[in-house]
Write a protein that holds these residues in place. Structure first.
Motif: not given
Length: 185
Positions: A37, A40, A42, A44
């Motif tokens: 987070v 980037k 975001h 996964s």
């Protein structure tokens, strides 16, 4: 009586190992997720889980070494144990983000913390206080509920536990930024 004691010791040992592995996996996932987070924007959960499994051996060894040293330090008048906790507080971010091995991660954590002991101690103290308040008060209130109280406390703990991982990940990035800052050299 002896067979009951033996069974109890075996069950306690197995639960201890299971807890150790689960804590390493959860801490690794939370650190990798928070790191993604930050870097980037975001993250996964699947990637975080895969990365954690690939680094699990290092996480377990580092956890074992730092745990043993912490216990020994606590037995030696408590203060050495606190120093060891502070010194190795960034080992999981070092292993997960920099992909270090167990002993490299321990060394990296020690190096990052070496110039910021006070900041690290205060952060760990604040996390401890928050954890005690958020988990401790409900634990006292649900003590009379038996198994239901245990379930409630486990759920609360599951939601609060990642705070430590997220905070140490952010502290890690702060320490790395200070380390590479031209103002610090």
């Amino acid at each position: 009586l002896f067979s009951l004691l033996a069974v109890t010791l075996v069950v306690a040992f197995l639960l201890g190992i299971l807890t150790w592995v689960i804590n390493a996996v959860v801490h690794g996932i939370a650190v990798k997720f928070a790191s993604d987070v930050v870097e980037k924007g975001h993250a996964s959960l699947r990637e975080s889980f895969s990365m954690t499994l690939s680094r699990l051996g290092s996480l377990l060894v580092a956890g074992l070494v730092s745990g043993i040293l912490t216990i020994l330090g606590l037995l030696l008048l408590i203060i050495p144990g606190i120093i060891i906790v502070i010194m190795f507080s960034l080992v999981v971010p070092a292993i997960m983000i920099e992909q270090k091995g167990a002993f490299e991660g321990l060394g990296r954590s020690r190096k990052l913390v070496s110039k910021r002991w006070g900041k690290t101690f205060v952060l760990l103290l604040l996390i401890g206080i928050v954890f005690l308040i958020v988990v401790g008060i409900p634990s006292l209130l649900t003590a009379f509920l038996g198994a239901a109280g245990t379930v409630i406390n486990s759920l609360i703990t599951a939601f609060v536990a990642p705070i430590f991982s997220i905070a140490t990940t952010l502290l890690y990035y702060s320490m790395v930024a200070r380390e590479t800052s031209p103002l610090q050299k």
